[in-house]
Motif scaffolding. Sequence first.
Motif, PDB file in Angstrom:
ATOM      1  N   ARG A   1       0.850  -1.199   0.000  1.00 55.75           N
ATOM      2  CA  ARG A   1       0.000   0.000   0.000  1.00 55.75           C
ATOM      3  C   ARG A   1       0.886   1.250   0.000  1.00 55.75           C
ATOM      4  O   ARG A   1       1.957   1.254   0.597  1.00 55.75           O
ATOM      5  CB  ARG A   1      -0.863   0.007   1.272  1.00 55.75           C
ATOM      6  CG  ARG A   1      -1.727   1.252   1.445  1.00 55.75           C
ATOM      7  CD  ARG A   1      -2.398   1.295   2.830  1.00 55.75           C
ATOM      8  NE  ARG A   1      -3.275   0.160   3.053  1.00 55.75           N
ATOM      9  CZ  ARG A   1      -4.553   0.119   2.668  1.00 55.75           C
ATOM     10  NH1 ARG A   1      -5.110   1.141   2.063  1.00 55.75           N
ATOM     11  NH2 ARG A   1      -5.279  -0.955   2.914  1.00 55.75           N
ATOM     12  N   HIS A   2       0.419   2.288  -0.680  1.00 55.41           N
ATOM     13  CA  HIS A   2       1.059   3.596  -0.546  1.00 55.41           C
ATOM     14  C   HIS A   2       0.237   4.428   0.435  1.00 55.41           C
ATOM     15  O   HIS A   2      -0.975   4.585   0.244  1.00 55.41           O
ATOM     16  CB  HIS A   2       1.056   4.364  -1.876  1.00 55.41           C
ATOM     17  CG  HIS A   2       1.961   3.787  -2.927  1.00 55.41           C
ATOM     18  ND1 HIS A   2       3.235   3.356  -2.680  1.00 55.41           N
ATOM     19  CD2 HIS A   2       1.775   3.619  -4.265  1.00 55.41           C
ATOM     20  CE1 HIS A   2       3.789   2.938  -3.809  1.00 55.41           C
ATOM     21  NE2 HIS A   2       2.931   3.071  -4.783  1.00 55.41           N
ATOM     22  N   VAL A   3       0.894   4.949   1.452  1.00 55.77           N
ATOM     23  CA  VAL A   3       0.235   5.913   2.340  1.00 55.77           C
ATOM     24  C   VAL A   3       0.886   7.265   2.061  1.00 55.77           C
ATOM     25  O   VAL A   3       2.118   7.389   2.115  1.00 55.77           O
ATOM     26  CB  VAL A   3       0.395   5.526   3.818  1.00 55.77           C
ATOM     27  CG1 VAL A   3      -0.338   6.520   4.706  1.00 55.77           C
ATOM     28  CG2 VAL A   3      -0.133   4.113   4.058  1.00 55.77           C
ATOM     29  N   VAL A   4       0.067   8.253   1.736  1.00 60.33           N
ATOM     30  CA  VAL A   4       0.629   9.505   1.226  1.00 60.33           C
ATOM     31  C   VAL A   4       0.078  10.717   1.962  1.00 60.33           C
ATOM     32  O   VAL A   4      -0.975  10.670   2.588  1.00 60.33           O
ATOM     33  CB  VAL A   4       0.365   9.644  -0.293  1.00 60.33           C
ATOM     34  CG1 VAL A   4       1.129   8.576  -1.064  1.00 60.33           C
ATOM     35  CG2 VAL A   4      -1.115   9.576  -0.605  1.00 60.33           C
ATOM     36  N   ALA A   5       0.834  11.795   1.848  1.00 53.16           N
ATOM     37  CA  ALA A   5       0.463  13.032   2.537  1.00 53.16           C
ATOM     38  C   ALA A   5       0.747  14.225   1.629  1.00 53.16           C
ATOM     39  O   ALA A   5       1.561  14.141   0.698  1.00 53.16           O
ATOM     40  CB  ALA A   5       1.259  13.150   3.835  1.00 53.16           C
ATOM     41  N   ALA A   6       0.083  15.327   1.941  1.00 54.89           N
ATOM     42  CA  ALA A   6       0.255  16.565   1.165  1.00 54.89           C
ATOM     43  C   ALA A   6       1.703  17.047   1.259  1.00 54.89           C
ATOM     44  O   ALA A   6       2.395  16.769   2.241  1.00 54.89           O
ATOM     45  CB  ALA A   6      -0.684  17.628   1.721  1.00 54.89           C
ATOM     46  N   PRO A   7       2.153  17.785   0.246  1.00 50.97           N
ATOM     47  CA  PRO A   7       3.499  18.369   0.320  1.00 50.97           C
ATOM     48  C   PRO A   7       3.634  19.224   1.574  1.00 50.97           C
ATOM     49  O   PRO A   7       2.655  19.791   2.066  1.00 50.97           O
ATOM     50  CB  PRO A   7       3.560  19.258  -0.929  1.00 50.97           C
ATOM     51  CG  PRO A   7       2.508  18.724  -1.845  1.00 50.97           C
ATOM     52  CD  PRO A   7       1.449  18.111  -0.987  1.00 50.97           C
ATOM     53  N   LEU A   8       4.846  19.297   2.100  1.00 51.64           N
ATOM     54  CA  LEU A   8       5.077  20.129   3.280  1.00 51.64           C
ATOM     55  C   LEU A   8       4.898  21.593   2.911  1.00 51.64           C
ATOM     56  O   LEU A   8       5.395  22.041   1.871  1.00 51.64           O
ATOM     57  CB  LEU A   8       6.503  19.909   3.789  1.00 51.64           C
ATOM     58  CG  LEU A   8       6.757  18.595   4.513  1.00 51.64           C
ATOM     59  CD1 LEU A   8       8.231  18.478   4.865  1.00 51.64           C
ATOM     60  CD2 LEU A   8       5.879  18.496   5.754  1.00 51.64           C
TER      61      LEU A   8
END
Length: 476
Positions: A312-319
Amino acid sequence: MSNPASPQSTQLLEGVGSTFPPGFVWGAATAAYQIEGAVAEGGRTPSIWDTFSHAPGRVLQGHTGDVACDHYHRFSDDVKLMAELGLKAYRLSVAWPRIQPDGVGPGNQEGLDFYRRLVDELLEHDIEPWVTLYHWDLPQAIEDAGGWPARDTASRFAEYAALTHAALGDRVRNWITLNEPWCSAFLGYGSGVHAPGRTVPAESVRAAHHLMLGHGLATQAMRAARPDHEVGVTLNLYAVSPQTDSPGDADAARRIDGLANRFFLDPILRGSYPADVVSDLDAVTDFGHVRDGDLDTIATPLSFLGINYYSRHVVAAPLEGVAPEPYWRAQSCWPGSEQVRFVTRGVPVTDMNWEIDAPGLVEILQLVHRDYPELPLYITENGSAFVDELVDGQVDDSDRLGYFDAHLRACHTAIASGVPLRGYFAWSLLDNYEWAWGYTKRFGMVYVDYDSQLRIPKASARWYAGVIRRNGLTAQ
Ligand code: FCB
């Protein structure tokens, strides 16, 4: 595909019933460059992986596929081993530069004969061959003429597919055009960590299009020659979820699901590019390489979809506050979404550092079935690398066995919920050449001692043989 699952869903699926539908296809998979060796024999010329692996600094420890598992010379023993494990099917790939050493022209007899002998050996042992036509070994001659970013490569692929199919079609009825076009396009021409190692975002998007166009043209050619054959494509699909429920993280998940999954699923199964991904790619390309009729060709109906699932890819918004790098300097496999952050959750990982997430497989199967209904599905790869230890001639790979068990339970859960999953191919039969990681990562159910070329079935192989015999898993 929307509807990402909860990022906490990593526990194994326990207590699930165990029997698979009658006729479920139990197999294992490999790929030509990863196992064959004999790179200069039988008229074979270099592929992009020969060039790439021999270039300094591209592959860990400078490993190449020159010898690999020496399967080219040992295929007959390897097939006996498959028979001992009770495999019903074997997914192999054909090395394009064995068939068309110059990338064009009639088939090279020696190359075709090798695959004929291999397939005959399989059939004699009641193992059904599943042939992948392109598992990343583009003839170097075609790369020199422009590679996948060049439109002509799509037609060349279709010619190669048609002639290979004509030569083997009397004994092979299951065909997979491409393996993981996402990797060919975005690792090969975007991040450059795979051959040919180019890093031009616009080219990676063009490459993706021409891979899919080649897939469509090849499918049409094979269908026209033998309408009763099963023809499909294999995509590497990921479960994708946002780190939090913030709108920024949700957008990051939409972008990565878009590029990893929908950018291939939508053209191939619906005949259109996903509008949101096209707009994410605004700064990268104007899609001027897409011609009228291409998408109809790409969407030529398939007999099945092959899914490779690993994690799975767990992703977040750019800093915030970090200025985005200009996209052309980013050397990313996520064109247009280079700034998305990939986060780790501290859950168990394999030796590739990939999170172990069997529920993600249920999720991806159900999403594909929901969004692209009616299509029979196969898991054409699933497996894990772990550090194996050979002790007293045995490898007790309980971690790999646990991975297979959890993912097969996931398959069973998906089938029970109505997903038309028809088969499962373990990756991989043998330890082999793991691309940019060379021989440092072992994915095999069978241990390979690369010095002696001895094959030693690991505990997971013996366990898998039992699963096949019972057509199911034992209760936990
Ligand atoms: C897939 C590839 C396969 C192997 C596994 C681990 O992406 O198709 O060749 O490398 O990963």
